[in-house]
Design a protein around this motif. Structure first.
Motif, PDB file in Angstrom:
ATOM      1  N   MET A  22      21.660  13.710  94.297  1.00 43.21           N
ATOM      2  CA  MET A  22      21.871  13.108  92.985  1.00 43.21           C
ATOM      3  C   MET A  22      21.722  14.219  91.960  1.00 43.21           C
ATOM      4  O   MET A  22      20.781  15.007  92.040  1.00 43.21           O
ATOM      5  CB  MET A  22      20.795  12.060  92.677  1.00 43.21           C
ATOM      6  CG  MET A  22      20.831  10.826  93.518  1.00 43.21           C
ATOM      7  SD  MET A  22      19.657   9.570  92.905  1.00 43.21           S
ATOM      8  CE  MET A  22      18.094  10.394  92.989  1.00 43.21           C
ATOM      9  N   ILE A  71      21.843  10.211  85.504  1.00 40.82           N
ATOM     10  CA  ILE A  71      21.901  10.428  86.952  1.00 40.82           C
ATOM     11  C   ILE A  71      23.352  10.262  87.387  1.00 40.82           C
ATOM     12  O   ILE A  71      23.976   9.237  87.114  1.00 40.82           O
ATOM     13  CB  ILE A  71      20.973   9.464  87.715  1.00 40.82           C
ATOM     14  CG1 ILE A  71      19.522   9.709  87.286  1.00 40.82           C
ATOM     15  CG2 ILE A  71      21.137   9.640  89.226  1.00 40.82           C
ATOM     16  CD1 ILE A  71      18.492   8.829  87.952  1.00 40.82           C
ATOM     17  N   ASP A  72      23.850  11.295  88.047  1.00 39.63           N
ATOM     18  CA  ASP A  72      25.242  11.333  88.499  1.00 39.63           C
ATOM     19  C   ASP A  72      26.224  10.966  87.388  1.00 39.63           C
ATOM     20  O   ASP A  72      27.170  10.207  87.576  1.00 39.63           O
ATOM     21  CB  ASP A  72      25.440  10.423  89.719  1.00 39.63           C
ATOM     22  CG  ASP A  72      24.756  10.991  90.954  1.00 39.63           C
ATOM     23  OD1 ASP A  72      24.576  12.222  91.027  1.00 39.63           O
ATOM     24  OD2 ASP A  72      24.411  10.199  91.848  1.00 39.63           O
ATOM     25  N   TYR A 102      16.538   3.689  90.612  1.00 36.29           N
ATOM     26  CA  TYR A 102      15.934   5.005  90.340  1.00 36.29           C
ATOM     27  C   TYR A 102      14.546   4.854  89.726  1.00 36.29           C
ATOM     28  O   TYR A 102      14.139   5.676  88.910  1.00 36.29           O
ATOM     29  CB  TYR A 102      16.828   5.800  89.382  1.00 36.29           C
ATOM     30  CG  TYR A 102      18.267   5.879  89.784  1.00 36.29           C
ATOM     31  CD1 TYR A 102      18.659   6.698  90.840  1.00 36.29           C
ATOM     32  CD2 TYR A 102      19.240   5.137  89.128  1.00 36.29           C
ATOM     33  CE1 TYR A 102      19.985   6.779  91.217  1.00 36.29           C
ATOM     34  CE2 TYR A 102      20.566   5.217  89.495  1.00 36.29           C
ATOM     35  CZ  TYR A 102      20.938   6.033  90.543  1.00 36.29           C
ATOM     36  OH  TYR A 102      22.248   6.107  90.911  1.00 36.29           O
TER      37      TYR A 102
END
Length: 170
Positions: A22, A71-72, A102
């Motif tokens: 990630m 994230i990503d 997460y």
């Protein structure tokens, strides 16, 4: 002087979980991040019940005090502190429904940022307001060392009740 400049290298980028990589980015908060952000239902209730014009959002952009977690390539949360007066701040956190995927990463990022701000801004108190029905946020605050101080009845423009939490430096 309340306008303390926090010097920290942002953005931070790192990867987690070999085999299931990630890209995690921690960047300074910008008001425009809210336009790309899908809030959890109770975060939206709290956010929408209070005035957040462009001037208010600009004050949240003070470099270093507020962050956005990506994230990503997708914004999953944001938070930080607004300095109320010398050594005292109000903490805030907003998260997307996707944060459940997460939880640990979000918690650790916010917690480390708060610790950083406590040290850098010489804070001895951080306050946080939480809707009374928001058990997950209360649990997170308590895990971070916040204690409940009391009930704030009809606290926002919509008449919602909140709990006041505080973290006090011993």
């Amino acid at each position: 002087n309340l306008l303390l400049k926090v010097t920290r290298r942002l953005p931070l980028k790192f990867f987690l979980f070999p085999g299931n990589w990630m890209l995690i980015e921690v960047v300074p908060f910008k008001g425009e991040h809210l336009k790309e952000f899908d809030m959890r239902i109770l975060d939206a209730v709290s956010y929408n019940a209070n005035q957040h014009d462009e001037g208010v959002l600009k004050s949240f952009e003070f470099e270093g005090n507020n962050i956005t977690l990506i994230i990503d390539g997708k914004i999953v949360g944001m938070g930080g502190v607004i300095l109320r007066w010398r050594h005292v701040a109000v903490g805030w956190i907003l998260a997307s429904p996707e944060i459940l995927n997460y939880k640990f990463t979000f918690y650790k990022t916010i917690y480390r940022h708060f610790l950083y701000l406590i040290d850098t801004c010489s804070l001895h108190r951080i306050e946080a307001n939480v809707l009374v029905q928001y058990d997950r946020s209360m649990a997170m605050l308590e895990h971070m060392g916040f204690k409940i101080e009391g009930l704030m009845r009809k606290y926002d423009a919509e008449g919602n009740d909140y709990f006041l939490y505080s973290w006090i430096k011993d």
